[in-house]
Every structure is written in structure tokens, then in C-alpha cells.
Design a protein around this motif. Structure first.
Motif, PDB file in Angstrom:
ATOM      1  N   GLU A  56     -39.146   7.967  10.433  1.00 30.07           N
ATOM      2  CA  GLU A  56     -38.245   9.191  10.233  1.00 30.07           C
ATOM      3  C   GLU A  56     -38.112   9.583  11.957  1.00 30.07           C
ATOM      4  OE1 GLU A  56     -42.186  10.163   8.824  1.00 30.07           O
ATOM      5  OE2 GLU A  56     -40.580   9.242   8.051  1.00 30.07           O
ATOM      6  N   VAL A  57     -39.091   8.962  12.763  1.00 27.94           N
ATOM      7  CA  VAL A  57     -39.082   9.576  14.243  1.00 27.94           C
ATOM      8  C   VAL A  57     -38.297   8.657  15.084  1.00 27.94           C
ATOM      9  CG1 VAL A  57     -40.510   9.779  16.285  1.00 27.94           C
ATOM     10  CG2 VAL A  57     -41.680  10.302  13.945  1.00 27.94           C
ATOM     11  N   ARG A  58     -37.442   8.871  15.754  1.00 26.64           N
ATOM     12  CA  ARG A  58     -36.444   8.018  16.620  1.00 26.64           C
ATOM     13  C   ARG A  58     -37.166   7.840  17.816  1.00 26.64           C
ATOM     14  NH1 ARG A  58     -30.322   9.393  18.226  1.00 26.64           N
ATOM     15  NH2 ARG A  58     -29.814   7.567  19.726  1.00 26.64           N
ATOM     16  N   THR A  59     -37.399   6.601  18.199  1.00 24.84           N
ATOM     17  CA  THR A  59     -38.122   6.145  19.437  1.00 24.84           C
ATOM     18  C   THR A  59     -37.253   5.142  20.252  1.00 24.84           C
ATOM     19  OG1 THR A  59     -39.479   4.708  18.186  1.00 24.84           O
ATOM     20  CG2 THR A  59     -40.501   6.988  18.638  1.00 24.84           C
TER      21      THR A  59
ATOM     22  N   HIS B 150     -31.105  -1.954  24.156  1.00 29.40           N
ATOM     23  CA  HIS B 150     -31.940  -1.094  23.846  1.00 29.40           C
ATOM     24  C   HIS B 150     -31.814  -0.216  22.469  1.00 29.40           C
ATOM     25  CE1 HIS B 150     -33.000  -0.155  28.037  1.00 29.40           C
ATOM     26  NE2 HIS B 150     -32.119  -0.885  28.276  1.00 29.40           N
ATOM     27  N   VAL B 151     -32.661  -0.065  21.687  1.00 27.93           N
ATOM     28  CA  VAL B 151     -32.684   0.064  20.175  1.00 27.93           C
ATOM     29  C   VAL B 151     -33.368   1.498  20.021  1.00 27.93           C
ATOM     30  CG1 VAL B 151     -32.738  -0.442  17.985  1.00 27.93           C
ATOM     31  CG2 VAL B 151     -32.123  -2.088  19.636  1.00 27.93           C
ATOM     32  N   SER B 152     -33.100   2.422  19.028  1.00 28.43           N
ATOM     33  CA  SER B 152     -33.828   3.385  18.426  1.00 28.43           C
ATOM     34  C   SER B 152     -33.082   3.500  16.963  1.00 28.43           C
ATOM     35  CB  SER B 152     -33.666   4.759  19.176  1.00 28.43           C
ATOM     36  OG  SER B 152     -32.329   5.271  19.213  1.00 28.43           O
ATOM     37  N   ALA B 153     -34.070   4.046  16.253  1.00 28.65           N
ATOM     38  CA  ALA B 153     -33.852   4.026  14.781  1.00 28.65           C
ATOM     39  C   ALA B 153     -34.632   5.082  14.016  1.00 28.65           C
ATOM     40  CB  ALA B 153     -33.869   2.550  14.071  1.00 28.65           C
TER      41      ALA B 153
ATOM     42  N   ILE C  35     -29.563   3.154  12.863  1.00 26.50           N
ATOM     43  CA  ILE C  35     -29.824   2.113  14.063  1.00 26.50           C
ATOM     44  C   ILE C  35     -28.905   2.667  15.251  1.00 26.50           C
ATOM     45  CG2 ILE C  35     -30.056   0.050  14.851  1.00 26.50           C
ATOM     46  CD1 ILE C  35     -30.655  -0.749  11.872  1.00 26.50           C
ATOM     47  N   TYR C  36     -29.505   2.853  16.138  1.00 28.62           N
ATOM     48  CA  TYR C  36     -28.637   3.132  17.536  1.00 28.62           C
ATOM     49  C   TYR C  36     -28.665   2.194  18.357  1.00 28.62           C
ATOM     50  CZ  TYR C  36     -29.077   7.432  15.189  1.00 28.62           C
ATOM     51  OH  TYR C  36     -28.983   9.013  14.392  1.00 28.62           O
ATOM     52  N   VAL C  37     -27.826   1.428  19.048  1.00 29.59           N
ATOM     53  CA  VAL C  37     -27.967   0.207  19.823  1.00 29.59           C
ATOM     54  C   VAL C  37     -27.010   0.498  21.078  1.00 29.59           C
ATOM     55  CG1 VAL C  37     -27.570  -2.428  20.136  1.00 29.59           C
ATOM     56  CG2 VAL C  37     -28.329  -1.472  17.785  1.00 29.59           C
TER      57      VAL C  37
ATOM     58  N   GLU D  10     -21.535  -0.643  30.039  1.00 30.70           N
ATOM     59  CA  GLU D  10     -22.817  -0.123  28.729  1.00 30.70           C
ATOM     60  C   GLU D  10     -21.813  -0.175  27.575  1.00 30.70           C
ATOM     61  OE1 GLU D  10     -25.925   2.781  29.604  1.00 30.70           O
ATOM     62  OE2 GLU D  10     -24.537   3.642  28.053  1.00 30.70           O
ATOM     63  N   TYR D  11     -22.215  -0.536  26.208  1.00 26.22           N
ATOM     64  CA  TYR D  11     -21.687  -0.525  25.099  1.00 26.22           C
ATOM     65  C   TYR D  11     -22.573   0.079  24.287  1.00 26.22           C
ATOM     66  CZ  TYR D  11     -18.907  -1.912  21.096  1.00 26.22           C
ATOM     67  OH  TYR D  11     -18.166  -1.745  19.982  1.00 26.22           O
ATOM     68  N   ASN D  12     -22.078   0.980  23.549  1.00 22.26           N
ATOM     69  CA  ASN D  12     -22.992   1.843  22.470  1.00 22.26           C
ATOM     70  C   ASN D  12     -22.094   1.517  21.181  1.00 22.26           C
ATOM     71  OD1 ASN D  12     -24.984   3.200  24.127  1.00 22.26           O
ATOM     72  ND2 ASN D  12     -23.098   3.862  25.105  1.00 22.26           N
TER      73      ASN D  12
END
Length: 140
Positions: free
Chosen positions: A77-80, A98-101, A111-113, A131-133
């Protein structure tokens, strides 16, 4: 022309990207350090393929680079955020993923990419061209 190619690369990279998440139960120490609290961990795997074309330079012009994007990591549950994958092409292009989840209480994972495309005089340059998010939610 270069930005158009980078935009097509972003679309191609995203079109071929597959996201999967496998659940796992675990326990981690709390912030106090003495109590143990339940935490929901997920193993997130991101896979896909890429094609990069380098049109500039004397020796690298017309260079095609193909390969697989494959990375995975355990998240809770910690987004890193972190760099999960990187490749270069033609001596002057670099692509980073670059990924955070983070998991939610129900065991799903958001999931954030961010894909970053660099092009300059070498493959370690900081000349960010595009840059593409995108985000993806995977239910439990």
C-alpha cells in the motif's frame, strides 16, 4: 520528425504492454517497530515488446532496435516510484520505464507507468524528448 517518431514509439510501447498482478499475504512491522500489522503485497509484472528506429548520426542512421520489456516487483500500500527498465539504441537514444504501484484494502493494485524518451548526442544524455503516462487498475 524526431518527435513524431517518439510519439509513435510511445504508442507502440503502450499497445504491446501487458500488466499482471499476483496476490500474496504478508506481515510487516508497523511504524512503531514493535507491532506487526497485516499488509497486502502484490507481485506486479509488466511485459511487452518495443521497436526503436534511430534516424540520426553518421554511423547509427537507420538503426533498428527490437526487444522485450520485462520487469516485475513486489508492491504494497506504499507507493514507491522507481526505474524498472531501461534500454538504449543507436548510441544516442534511451527509453526508461518508471513504475510506481500501490495495493488497496481489497487486494487490487493501481499501477502508474511513465515512459521517458531521451535523444541526444549519447545514450546517457538528459535531453528528454517525450514522456507518456498511463495508469492501470488490476482487481484482486
Amino acid at each position: 520528425m524526431r518527435r513524431r517518431t517518439m510519439g509513435m514509439l510511445a504508442a507502440a510501447a503502450v499497445a504491446g504492454l501487458t500488466v499482471a498482478g499476483a496476490p500474496a499475504a504478508g506481515a510487516v512491522p508497523s511504524a512503531a517497530g514493535d507491532a506487526v500489522t497485516a499488509s497486502v503485497w502484490r507481485n506486479v509484472a509488466l511485459t511487452g515488446t518495443y521497436t526503436i528506429r534511430d534516424d540520426e548520426g553518421i554511423f547509427a542512421a537507420g538503426t533498428y532496435c527490437n526487444g522485450n520489456v520485462a520487469s516485475e516487483g513486489w508492491v504494497n500500500e506504499v507507493r514507491t516510484p522507481s526505474v524498472w527498465w531501461e534500454t538504449t539504441c543507436g548510441g544516442e537514444i534511451r527509453v526508461e520505464k518508471h513504475v510506481s504501484a500501490e495495493t488497496d484494502a481489497g487486494g487490487g493494485v493501481m499501477i502508474y507507468v511513465t515512459l521517458r524518451f531521451y535523444e541526444g548526442t549519447n545514450d546517457t544524455n538528459t535531453d528528454l524528448d517525450a514522456e507518456y503516462n498511463f495508469n492501470r487498475y488490476v482487481p484482486a
